[in-house]
Design a protein around this motif. Structure first.
Motif, mmCIF file in Angstrom:
data_model
loop_
_atom_site.group_PDB
_atom_site.id
_atom_site.type_symbol
_atom_site.label_atom_id
_atom_site.label_comp_id
_atom_site.label_asym_id
_atom_site.label_seq_id
_atom_site.Cartn_x
_atom_site.Cartn_y
_atom_site.Cartn_z
ATOM 1 N N TYR A 133 34.998 49.728 40.749
ATOM 2 C CA TYR A 133 35.458 48.762 39.750
ATOM 3 C C TYR A 133 34.357 48.144 38.894
ATOM 4 O O TYR A 133 34.671 47.431 37.941
ATOM 5 C CB TYR A 133 36.260 47.655 40.444
ATOM 6 N N LYS A 134 33.085 48.417 39.208
ATOM 7 C CA LYS A 134 32.010 47.768 38.443
ATOM 8 C C LYS A 134 32.031 48.163 36.976
ATOM 9 O O LYS A 134 31.636 47.366 36.101
ATOM 10 C CB LYS A 134 30.650 48.107 39.063
ATOM 11 N N ASP A 135 32.472 49.390 36.679
ATOM 12 C CA ASP A 135 32.521 49.850 35.295
ATOM 13 C C ASP A 135 33.874 49.596 34.644
ATOM 14 O O ASP A 135 34.120 50.031 33.521
ATOM 15 C CB ASP A 135 32.196 51.355 35.232
ATOM 16 N N ALA A 163 41.604 41.962 44.575
ATOM 17 C CA ALA A 163 41.019 41.067 43.575
ATOM 18 C C ALA A 163 41.587 39.676 43.804
ATOM 19 O O ALA A 163 42.698 39.517 44.320
ATOM 20 C CB ALA A 163 41.338 41.550 42.162
ATOM 21 N N ILE A 164 40.816 38.680 43.429
ATOM 22 C CA ILE A 164 41.228 37.291 43.622
ATOM 23 C C ILE A 164 41.630 36.672 42.292
ATOM 24 O O ILE A 164 40.964 36.889 41.265
ATOM 25 C CB ILE A 164 40.102 36.462 44.289
ATOM 26 N N LYS A 187 38.113 40.494 35.139
ATOM 27 C CA LYS A 187 37.148 39.633 34.457
ATOM 28 C C LYS A 187 35.713 39.849 34.928
ATOM 29 O O LYS A 187 34.776 39.855 34.141
ATOM 30 C CB LYS A 187 37.544 38.174 34.655
ATOM 31 N N GLU A 188 35.527 40.033 36.236
ATOM 32 C CA GLU A 188 34.161 40.159 36.755
ATOM 33 C C GLU A 188 34.163 40.881 38.090
ATOM 34 O O GLU A 188 35.054 40.666 38.923
ATOM 35 C CB GLU A 188 33.524 38.774 36.911
ATOM 36 N N VAL A 189 33.164 41.749 38.293
ATOM 37 C CA VAL A 189 32.955 42.417 39.578
ATOM 38 C C VAL A 189 31.507 42.176 39.970
ATOM 39 O O VAL A 189 30.588 42.556 39.242
ATOM 40 C CB VAL A 189 33.232 43.930 39.488
ATOM 41 N N ARG A 190 31.297 41.540 41.113
ATOM 42 C CA ARG A 190 29.924 41.239 41.523
ATOM 43 C C ARG A 190 29.767 41.436 43.031
ATOM 44 O O ARG A 190 30.726 41.351 43.791
ATOM 45 C CB ARG A 190 29.540 39.800 41.143
ATOM 46 N N ILE A 198 35.984 40.699 43.301
ATOM 47 C CA ILE A 198 36.618 41.128 42.062
ATOM 48 C C ILE A 198 37.446 39.961 41.535
ATOM 49 O O ILE A 198 38.413 39.545 42.170
ATOM 50 C CB ILE A 198 37.501 42.364 42.291
ATOM 51 N N LEU A 199 37.039 39.436 40.393
ATOM 52 C CA LEU A 199 37.717 38.290 39.797
ATOM 53 C C LEU A 199 38.728 38.784 38.774
ATOM 54 O O LEU A 199 38.373 39.465 37.811
ATOM 55 C CB LEU A 199 36.712 37.350 39.138
ATOM 56 N N ALA A 200 39.990 38.431 38.975
ATOM 57 C CA ALA A 200 41.067 38.818 38.061
ATOM 58 C C ALA A 200 41.589 37.588 37.339
ATOM 59 O O ALA A 200 41.399 36.454 37.781
ATOM 60 C CB ALA A 200 42.189 39.508 38.831
ATOM 61 N N SER A 201 42.259 37.821 36.215
ATOM 62 C CA SER A 201 42.789 36.705 35.432
ATOM 63 C C SER A 201 44.108 37.089 34.776
ATOM 64 O O SER A 201 44.303 38.218 34.338
ATOM 65 C CB SER A 201 41.785 36.297 34.349
ATOM 66 N N ARG A 202 45.015 36.098 34.743
ATOM 67 C CA ARG A 202 46.230 36.224 33.932
ATOM 68 C C ARG A 202 46.246 35.162 32.836
ATOM 69 O O ARG A 202 47.198 35.079 32.068
ATOM 70 C CB ARG A 202 47.482 36.091 34.815
#
Length: 395
Positions: A133-135, A163-164, A187-190, A198-202
């Motif tokens: 998922y980094k890419d 993902a959170i 939004k972000e993978v770190r 893994i940060l997800a957003s709606r």
């Protein structure tokens, strides 16, 4: 009592397939784990190597000793004289391998190897998830809602990992149900010490932008361009659009027949209201459009300071401000200007005022400049009533 023969290669192959891990990486991790465990728990002073044949499943544990003229350490070295008795072709500097009896693979060593391998498997799985998922940051994916915790976080299953969705990235008021599938913006993978996060957003504007491209062909093929988006998730958004084809109405294309296109977008966002307005390269006209549905008067915009003063009549003031200041706040974020709304006395009869100014000019009672001043005076009785800056929408 002899223990049953275990085909470690087959066992590791099944684990690799079940957990989507590279088989050879898992075998290598097993070899390293068993070597470390055997050295630590059985023969701590010797150099140990482990080899597992991935085809036959044959497992070898070897003690490696270097051939020297005279051995100073029996654990790590073997004298040339002793080595020649075992292999007449051996020379100084070579290494000799001595197989360890399988019975010496004590239960302690195997148990330790299992613990180490479990840890390495977790690390490998985490790397698989991170690499997967980094890419893909910045993409919109479909995920399955899995669970939530007592902190208000929701977790969604992506396939290879979870993902959170923290509260700030959720749509306020939206009820997520485990098992349901939703679209999320990655939004972000770190990497963290506990594994990849893994940060997800709606709630992100990028999700709205994606949905517009999905539902509106003219946006997807570039005829209609989405110039800017201002969003307060779950409540209201403003989208500025521009058409590169003079025959295509950008607002009509986005709304669709009887609103079917924009309704499909809002349906994915929990019935969030989406206002589509016309983008304009002229800052004053863009600000005027952004404040719709309110009708505003004179606009003074300063490009250097990004400040704009907007004159509004009393009957349009509350509409321009919006509920809780939402309309002016979104307009400010959309245009990038700090918007200061100023109330002015209502002009009830503009035609009469202009007629009087014209009569004064014709009768010679006032020069043309005074006639213009009389008209401008209609808007001078004003006071500041509302101010919004682009950053206010993020508060």
């Amino acid at each position: 009592m002899t223990q049953p023969e275990i085909n470690f290669a087959d066992a590791l192959r099944e684990v690799a397939q079940a957990r989507n891990i590279n088989e050879m990486q898992l075998i290598e991790a097993f070899e390293q784990s068993l070597a470390q465990a055997y050295t630590r728990n059985v023969e701590p002073d010797k150099r140990i190597e482990v080899h597992l044949d991935p085809q036959s499943g044959e497992l070898e544990v070897l003690v490696v000793r270097e051939v020297v003229e005279k051995a100073e350490s029996e654990d790590l070295q073997i004298s040339l004289a002793d080595a020649l008795e075992l292999d007449p072709d051996v020379e100084i500097g070579m290494e000799m391998e001595f197989p360890v009896d399988r019975e010496k693979f004590s239960r302690i060593a195997l148990q330790a190897a299992k613990q180490m391998l479990t840890q390495k498997m977790r690390e490998t799985e985490r790397n698989v998830v991170f690499n997967e998922y980094k890419d893909r940051e910045g993409q919109v994916l479909t995920a399955q809602v899995v669970r939530n915790d007592n902190k208000g976080n929701w977790f969604v299953e992506l396939g290879a990992g979870e993902a959170i969705l923290p509260p700030r990235e959720q749509i306020p008021g939206e009820k997520l149900v485990p098992g349901n599938r939703v679209k999320i913006y990655l939004k972000e993978v770190r990497k963290t010490p506990k594994g990849p996060t893994i940060l997800a957003s709606r709630a992100d504007e990028k999700l709205l932008d994606y949905l517009l491209k999905q539902e509106i062909p003219e946006v997807a093929n570039g005829i209609v361009e989405v110039k800017a988006i201002a969003r307060e998730a779950g409540q209201r958004s403003k989208v500025a659009v521009f058409s590169h084809n003079s025959n295509v109405d950008p607002i009509g294309a986005c709304i669709g027949h009887r609103g079917n296109r924009i309704q499909a977008v809002t349906g994915e966002l929990g019935r969030e209201r989406v206002d589509v307005i016309l983008w304009d390269g002229n800052a004053r006209d863009f600000i005027r459009n952004a404040l719709s549905p309110a009708k505003v008067g004179l606009i003074e915009a300063h490009a250097d300071s990004k400040d704009a003063t907007v004159t509004v009549t009393p009957d349009q003031l509350s509409l321009a401000i919006g509920k809780g200041g939402q309309n002016v706040r979104l307009a400010a974020k959309l245009t990038g200007y700090k918007i200061d709304l100023r109330e002015t006395a209502a002009v009830s009869d503009l035609d009469a005022a202009m007629q009087q100014a014209l009569q004064d000019e014709q009768s010679g009672e006032a020069p043309r400049s005074n006639a213009q001043s009389a008209f401008d005076a209609l808007f001078k009785d004003s006071k500041s009533v509302a101010t919004a800056s682009p950053d206010d929408a993020q508060e």
